[in-house]
Motif scaffolding. Structure first.
Motif, PDB file in Angstrom:
ATOM      1  N   LEU A 182      -4.361   6.953   7.093  1.00  0.00           N
ATOM      2  CA  LEU A 182      -4.718   5.522   7.562  1.00  0.00           C
ATOM      3  C   LEU A 182      -5.794   4.861   6.705  1.00  0.00           C
ATOM      4  O   LEU A 182      -5.697   3.717   6.629  1.00  0.00           O
ATOM      5  CB  LEU A 182      -4.653   5.448   9.038  1.00  0.00           C
ATOM      6  CG  LEU A 182      -3.403   5.993   9.620  1.00  0.00           C
ATOM      7  CD1 LEU A 182      -3.596   6.044  11.335  1.00  0.00           C
ATOM      8  CD2 LEU A 182      -2.490   4.830   9.669  1.00  0.00           C
TER       9      LEU A 182
ATOM     10  N   VAL B 184       5.359   5.654   2.375  1.00  0.00           N
ATOM     11  CA  VAL B 184       4.628   6.954   2.567  1.00  0.00           C
ATOM     12  C   VAL B 184       5.622   7.708   1.891  1.00  0.00           C
ATOM     13  O   VAL B 184       6.860   7.936   2.204  1.00  0.00           O
ATOM     14  CB  VAL B 184       4.469   7.217   3.935  1.00  0.00           C
ATOM     15  CG1 VAL B 184       4.117   8.601   3.940  1.00  0.00           C
ATOM     16  CG2 VAL B 184       3.640   6.179   4.725  1.00  0.00           C
TER      17      VAL B 184
ATOM     18  N   LEU C 228       1.830   3.573  12.448  1.00  0.00           N
ATOM     19  CA  LEU C 228       2.229   2.601  11.527  1.00  0.00           C
ATOM     20  C   LEU C 228       3.446   1.840  12.153  1.00  0.00           C
ATOM     21  O   LEU C 228       3.633   0.752  11.866  1.00  0.00           O
ATOM     22  CB  LEU C 228       2.693   3.302  10.268  1.00  0.00           C
ATOM     23  CG  LEU C 228       1.587   3.914   9.294  1.00  0.00           C
ATOM     24  CD1 LEU C 228       2.334   4.619   8.193  1.00  0.00           C
ATOM     25  CD2 LEU C 228       0.800   2.739   8.629  1.00  0.00           C
TER      26      LEU C 228
ATOM     27  N   VAL D 152       4.138  -0.751   3.499  1.00  0.00           N
ATOM     28  CA  VAL D 152       3.556   0.378   3.473  1.00  0.00           C
ATOM     29  C   VAL D 152       4.742   1.298   3.003  1.00  0.00           C
ATOM     30  O   VAL D 152       5.622   1.792   3.641  1.00  0.00           O
ATOM     31  CB  VAL D 152       2.921   0.970   4.675  1.00  0.00           C
ATOM     32  CG1 VAL D 152       2.492   2.543   4.572  1.00  0.00           C
ATOM     33  CG2 VAL D 152       1.733   0.076   5.146  1.00  0.00           C
TER      34      VAL D 152
ATOM     35  N   GLN E  13      -6.849   0.313   0.545  1.00  0.00           N
ATOM     36  CA  GLN E  13      -5.907  -0.455  -0.480  1.00  0.00           C
ATOM     37  C   GLN E  13      -5.900  -2.167   0.131  1.00  0.00           C
ATOM     38  O   GLN E  13      -5.845  -2.954  -0.490  1.00  0.00           O
ATOM     39  CB  GLN E  13      -4.380   0.050  -0.443  1.00  0.00           C
ATOM     40  CG  GLN E  13      -4.617   1.522  -1.099  1.00  0.00           C
ATOM     41  CD  GLN E  13      -3.355   2.007  -1.063  1.00  0.00           C
ATOM     42  OE1 GLN E  13      -2.280   1.825  -1.655  1.00  0.00           O
ATOM     43  NE2 GLN E  13      -3.252   3.013  -0.364  1.00  0.00           N
TER      44      GLN E  13
ATOM     45  N   SER F 176       0.795  -1.224  -0.137  1.00  0.00           N
ATOM     46  CA  SER F 176      -0.112  -0.130   0.059  1.00  0.00           C
ATOM     47  C   SER F 176       0.830   1.336  -0.027  1.00  0.00           C
ATOM     48  O   SER F 176       2.050   1.258   0.381  1.00  0.00           O
ATOM     49  CB  SER F 176      -0.950   0.002   1.183  1.00  0.00           C
ATOM     50  OG  SER F 176      -0.154   0.142   2.425  1.00  0.00           O
ATOM     51  N   CYS F 177       0.544   2.215  -0.537  1.00  0.00           N
ATOM     52  CA  CYS F 177       1.244   3.478  -0.500  1.00  0.00           C
ATOM     53  C   CYS F 177       0.232   4.929  -0.151  1.00  0.00           C
ATOM     54  O   CYS F 177      -0.947   4.716  -0.120  1.00  0.00           O
ATOM     55  CB  CYS F 177       1.673   3.759  -1.939  1.00  0.00           C
ATOM     56  SG  CYS F 177       0.531   3.863  -3.290  1.00  0.00           S
ATOM     57  N   VAL F 178       0.940   5.821   0.104  1.00  0.00           N
ATOM     58  CA  VAL F 178       0.588   7.133   0.533  1.00  0.00           C
ATOM     59  C   VAL F 178       1.273   8.235  -0.277  1.00  0.00           C
ATOM     60  O   VAL F 178       2.528   8.186  -0.026  1.00  0.00           O
ATOM     61  CB  VAL F 178       0.415   7.372   1.990  1.00  0.00           C
ATOM     62  CG1 VAL F 178       0.235   8.956   2.298  1.00  0.00           C
ATOM     63  CG2 VAL F 178      -0.625   6.598   2.632  1.00  0.00           C
TER      64      VAL F 178
ATOM     65  N   ILE G 138      -4.923   3.761   3.687  1.00  0.00           N
ATOM     66  CA  ILE G 138      -4.151   2.344   3.618  1.00  0.00           C
ATOM     67  C   ILE G 138      -4.818   1.478   3.671  1.00  0.00           C
ATOM     68  O   ILE G 138      -4.824   0.303   3.152  1.00  0.00           O
ATOM     69  CB  ILE G 138      -3.106   2.499   4.590  1.00  0.00           C
ATOM     70  CG1 ILE G 138      -1.928   3.637   4.436  1.00  0.00           C
ATOM     71  CG2 ILE G 138      -2.292   1.059   4.828  1.00  0.00           C
ATOM     72  CD1 ILE G 138      -0.818   3.845   5.303  1.00  0.00           C
TER      73      ILE G 138
ATOM     74  N   LEU H  33      -7.125  -1.742  10.641  1.00  0.00           N
ATOM     75  CA  LEU H  33      -5.835  -2.027   9.954  1.00  0.00           C
ATOM     76  C   LEU H  33      -5.180  -3.194  10.261  1.00  0.00           C
ATOM     77  O   LEU H  33      -4.549  -4.032   9.643  1.00  0.00           O
ATOM     78  CB  LEU H  33      -5.168  -0.633  10.095  1.00  0.00           C
ATOM     79  CG  LEU H  33      -5.166   0.550   9.061  1.00  0.00           C
ATOM     80  CD1 LEU H  33      -4.223   1.634   9.744  1.00  0.00           C
ATOM     81  CD2 LEU H  33      -4.741  -0.019   7.820  1.00  0.00           C
TER      82      LEU H  33
END
Length: 385
Positions: A98, A153, A172, A151, A104, A80-82, A101, A139
């Motif tokens: 969050l 970011v 996270l 993850v 995703q 997952s990405c931000v 995330i 999550l």
């Protein structure tokens, strides 16, 4: 449906759009580093990649997401990405990021976890939104459905404030995920990520050449140019964009400017595309300025001294509106604002700008590469620094 309810941020699409602009075989050096390899294998939990503006951090983050998905394609692994953006900082808080995330993770697994389903059923019937702690709990449940979760970011420094950054990273860090962050150097980030594996990176000369060569090959001039002229033109562009390569003898100001060379290269290539002939292209590239400030000054000079008064007024109005807007403008909003300023009828705005009307092509051409329009969101932005 549930994913869209959880979050309106579609960072998977953002990652796809960013990758579309990557020249082939560029941006790979950070992915070949020992630190990244160790992180990907799970030998360290957190990795911070830092670099100043123009060094390709967002492109690197997007490339890392792609690399992880390809590397773990046959495994029960989620990526997952931000992508943080200062222009959206008012809505990109720890809670919403969050939730993005979680969206995703939900979309990556064929079975919806019962606790997430329960959260959705409860809030959708009550027409309420889940609290921060509910997002964290969900999550944890979603992460548990995978053997491993990554993850990524990007641009942590573009969050609204230190509280947002700290709350996001803290949440996270307590979850069982492998976390990679990119950021400009930032004292507070260094503080609350103390002990995190860190990697500094710069844009390199090979990537700069490949980027320019790829863009040049797609241009009209590139298709009619001889190999000798092509080499001459590209040599001049790469030299001017990367003239101040990082060296210990450079002053700090020169060091900073050398880190913007991809931004400079893009503007130089934009200027070159208007040349009517190979001879004019060679003359233009030899007259091009070096460095960030000189390149921007040249672009603005090109706008101010243009023979087309209508395009000049369009460019200056657009740049003012985009620069001083309190939020990111969609193209339709900019179109309406400029239409109002030019006292146009709104129904006429979809025609070319010949009679004072605005299209994306006329906007980008008039602004000499200083503005860009995102494909999916239609957001209009200044060229990213």
């Amino acid at each position: 449906e549930i994913g869209d309810w959880i979050s309106s941020f579609d960072f998977a699409e953002t990652q796809r759009v960013i990758l579309q602009s990557r020249a082939p075989n560029t941006g790979l050096r950070p992915l070949q580093s020992d630190d990244y390899t160790r992180w990907r294998k799970g030998e360290c939990k957190r990795l911070l990649m830092t670099g100043l503006p123009g060094t390709g951090k967002s492109m690197t983050a997007a490339s890392i997401v792609q690399d992880l998905k390809e590397y773990y394609e046959q495994s029960n692994v989620a990526v997952s990405c931000v992508f943080c953006d200062f222009a959206l900082a008012q809505t990109q808080n720890a809670h919403t990021l969050l939730a993005a995330i979680l969206r995703q993770l939900v979309q990556a697994h064929p079975v919806l976890h019962p606790s997430i389903s329960s959260m959705y059923n409860h809030h959708s019937t009550q027409m309420t939104s889940p609290a921060f702690n509910e997002i964290i709990t969900s999550l944890a449940a979603g992460i548990g459905q995978f053997d491993r979760v990554f993850v990524v970011v990007d641009a942590l420094d573009e969050c609204l404030d230190d509280q947002t950054r700290s709350r996001l990273v803290s949440a996270l860090s307590i979850l069982p995920v492998s976390l990679l962050l990119t950021s400009r150097p930032h004292p507070s980030i260094d503080h609350f990520l103390d002990g995190c594996t860190r990697q500094d990176f710069l844009a390199n000369q090979h990537d700069l050449w490949t980027y320019c060569e790829t863009r040049f090959a797609l241009s009209r001039i590139g298709q009619i140019c001889s190999p000798e002229s092509k080499q001459d033109i590209l040599n001049h562009i790469v030299q001017k964009a990367g003239e101040m390569l990082v060296d210990l003898s450079l002053s700090f100001e020169c060091f900073l400017e050398s880190l913007f060379r991809f931004v400079v290269a893009r503007l130089l290539m934009d200027g070159l595309m208007e040349a009517p002939s190979v001879q004019e292209a060679l003359k233009a590239v030899r007259d091009m300025p070096a460095g960030v400030q000189g390149t921007y000054d040249k672009a603005l000079q090109h706008i101010r001294e243009g023979s087309d008064l209508e395009s000049k007024e369009l460019a200056l109005h657009a740049l003012l509106l985009v620069t001083f807007s309190r939020r990111v403008l969609a193209f339709s909003e900019l179109q309406e604002a400029i239409g109002t300023m030019f006292k146009l009828e709104l129904e006429d705005l979809n025609r070319p700008f010949i009679d004072g009307n605005l299209t994306k092509q006329s906007l980008l051409g008039a602004c000499a590469g200083l503005l860009t329009v995102e494909d999916k969101t239609d957001s209009v932005r200044l060229i990213r620094m």
